[in-house]
Design a protein around this motif. Structure first.
Motif, mmCIF file in Angstrom:
data_model
loop_
_atom_site.group_PDB
_atom_site.id
_atom_site.type_symbol
_atom_site.label_atom_id
_atom_site.label_comp_id
_atom_site.label_asym_id
_atom_site.label_seq_id
_atom_site.Cartn_x
_atom_site.Cartn_y
_atom_site.Cartn_z
ATOM 1 N N GLY A 1 46.011 40.638 44.822
ATOM 2 C CA GLY A 1 44.891 41.424 45.326
ATOM 3 C C GLY A 1 43.622 41.206 44.553
ATOM 4 N N ARG A 2 42.566 41.899 44.989
ATOM 5 C CA ARG A 2 41.256 41.839 44.337
ATOM 6 C C ARG A 2 41.290 42.698 43.072
ATOM 7 N N GLY A 3 41.943 42.199 42.061
ATOM 8 C CA GLY A 3 42.131 42.979 40.857
ATOM 9 C C GLY A 3 43.190 44.045 41.050
ATOM 10 N N ILE B 1 41.277 39.308 40.015
ATOM 11 C CA ILE B 1 42.613 38.942 40.473
ATOM 12 C C ILE B 1 43.642 39.809 39.780
ATOM 13 N N GLY B 2 44.404 40.537 40.580
ATOM 14 C CA GLY B 2 45.507 41.338 40.063
ATOM 15 C C GLY B 2 46.709 41.199 40.969
ATOM 16 N N THR C 1 47.208 41.853 35.616
ATOM 17 C CA THR C 1 45.874 41.384 35.958
ATOM 18 C C THR C 1 45.506 40.167 35.126
ATOM 19 N N LEU C 2 44.563 39.385 35.654
ATOM 20 C CA LEU C 2 43.992 38.286 34.884
ATOM 21 C C LEU C 2 42.673 38.691 34.230
ATOM 22 N N ALA D 1 47.959 46.363 32.621
ATOM 23 C CA ALA D 1 46.747 45.551 32.518
ATOM 24 C C ALA D 1 46.589 44.947 31.129
ATOM 25 N N TYR D 2 47.076 45.653 30.109
ATOM 26 C CA TYR D 2 46.952 45.193 28.727
ATOM 27 C C TYR D 2 48.304 44.731 28.176
#
Length: 367
Positions: A85-87, A232-233, A220-221, A195-196
């Motif tokens: 997805g978009r993040g 990008i996620g 996520t990137l 995310a981290y």
């Protein structure tokens, strides 16, 4: 890789969306056709001068196969578990959209935490139930038993756990995640936002997916992979839920340039470089933490398994003014519950951390 040990309970999907097939785009309505000439999407017949080779002339694959495969390789899973997805923000939105009835159900969060969980829920008309975290001046803890009780009491359909948390930097133990997913298996999806995760010592909750069909892991990137601008996620989920999420997603979530960047970031060489950056960041984080703890006016620097530090100080206004005068921006966290004296400091380059140290050690930050 074996398949899932149990099916995803379809009763957790919104009843009105269980048979929803979503929008049939030009890229999904002609799958497998041995085409030579594409005249089905109303695209321009010739490229733009800014894109002379026409790489961006056509609509992209909604779930680029090469990228999905690359993510599956990184996470040692199967492509049918991956939703791109978009993040991570979009994937959070997809989960709320697919699982929560507008105006009904609920989501559970644990403040202080990432604000998009509540934003996505409220924009959807879904109640947000907060179970505050506890802290001892050194670290933060999510009370997963209290989270379970709140989810049951309020009929929650989603539980969001950030691990490592933002802004706390603390992880939720895998055993507690597994127990919570088991306890809520017939009622709610447990979403672990990692995310981290590249900065954490604990292994990913993705290792629990096979045994827990109602568990979802977000990655996520944007952080360790240094591609925040590409947006990008991914979600790692049971294949049945992944199918539902793709159906409720808007078409063409990733641009062609973003997909190319992501593929390059997932090559072995790029992943090795990412790991080197992570190790550098971890060393700097510990060094900066020690420096901050020695400053007058700093009352707490919490242990962190992320690329930032959460800091309590006697006079946060003075700290913010001090760093701003040096051209440095840190995050004011005083809008979050229980953090009326806190700022969050991202770990940047060695040069940036030296500049931060110079700014703070040359001026007092207490009243």
């Amino acid at each position: 890789m074996t398949g899932p040990s149990a099916p995803f309970p379809t009763a957790l999907v919104r009843e009105d969306l269980r048979d929803f097939t979503g929008y049939s785009s030009a890229r999904t309505s002609a799958v497998g056709v041995p085409a030579r000439i594409w005249l089905n999407a109303n695209e321009s017949g010739r490229p733009n001068e800014a894109d002379p080779d026409g790489a961006n002339r056509r609509y992209p694959d909604p779930q680029p196969a090469a990228l999905v495969d690359a993510f599956a390789d990184v996470w040692a899973t199967t492509p049918d578990r991956i939703v791109v997805g978009r993040g991570s923000d979009e994937v959070i939105e997809l989960l709320v959209r697919a699982l929560c009835r507008p105006g009904g159900d609920a989501v559970v969060t644990s403040s202080p935490t990432f604000g998009m969980y509540a934003v996505s829920a409220r924009l959807h008309g879904t109640p947000v139930i907060d179970v505050p975290q506890t802290e001892d001046g050194l670290t933060w803890r999510v009370d997963t038993e209290a989270v379970r009780a709140a989810a049951v009491e309020h009929g929650a359909r989603i539980v969001f756990l950030a691990s490592p948390g933002n802004p706390t930097g603390a992880v939720v133990p895998l055993r507690e995640i597994a127990d919570l997913a088991d306890a809520l298996a017939d009622q709610a999806v447990v979403v672990v936002d990692e995310a981290y995760g590249e900065y954490a010592e604990q292994r990913s909750a993705a290792t629990l997916l096979e045994e827990h069909p109602t568990l979802v892991v977000l990655r996520t990137l944007s952080k360790a992979h240094a591609l925040a601008g590409a947006r990008i996620g991914i979600a790692l989920a049971h294949p049945d839920l992944a199918t539902v999420l793709r159906r409720v997603q808007a078409p063409y979530p990733l641009s062609v340039p973003a997909t190319r960047l992501a593929l390059e970031a997932l090559t072995p060489q790029a992943l090795a470089a990412t790991q080197r950056r992570v190790l550098e960041t971890l060393g700097l984080r510990d060094q900066v933490g020690r420096q901050l703890r020695d400053l007058p006016g700093v009352r707490a620097v919490y242990a962190s398994e992320a690329n930032f530090l959460l800091v309590r100080c006697d006079d946060p206004d003075q700290m913010l003014r001090t760093v701003a005068a040096a051209g440095i921006v840190v995050r004011d966290m005083r809008h979050l519950p229980g953090l009326d004296d806190a700022v969050r400091i991202t770990i940047g380059t060695p040069e940036e951390m030296s500049a931060l140290d110079d700014a703070l050690t040359h001026r007092e930050i207490h009243a």
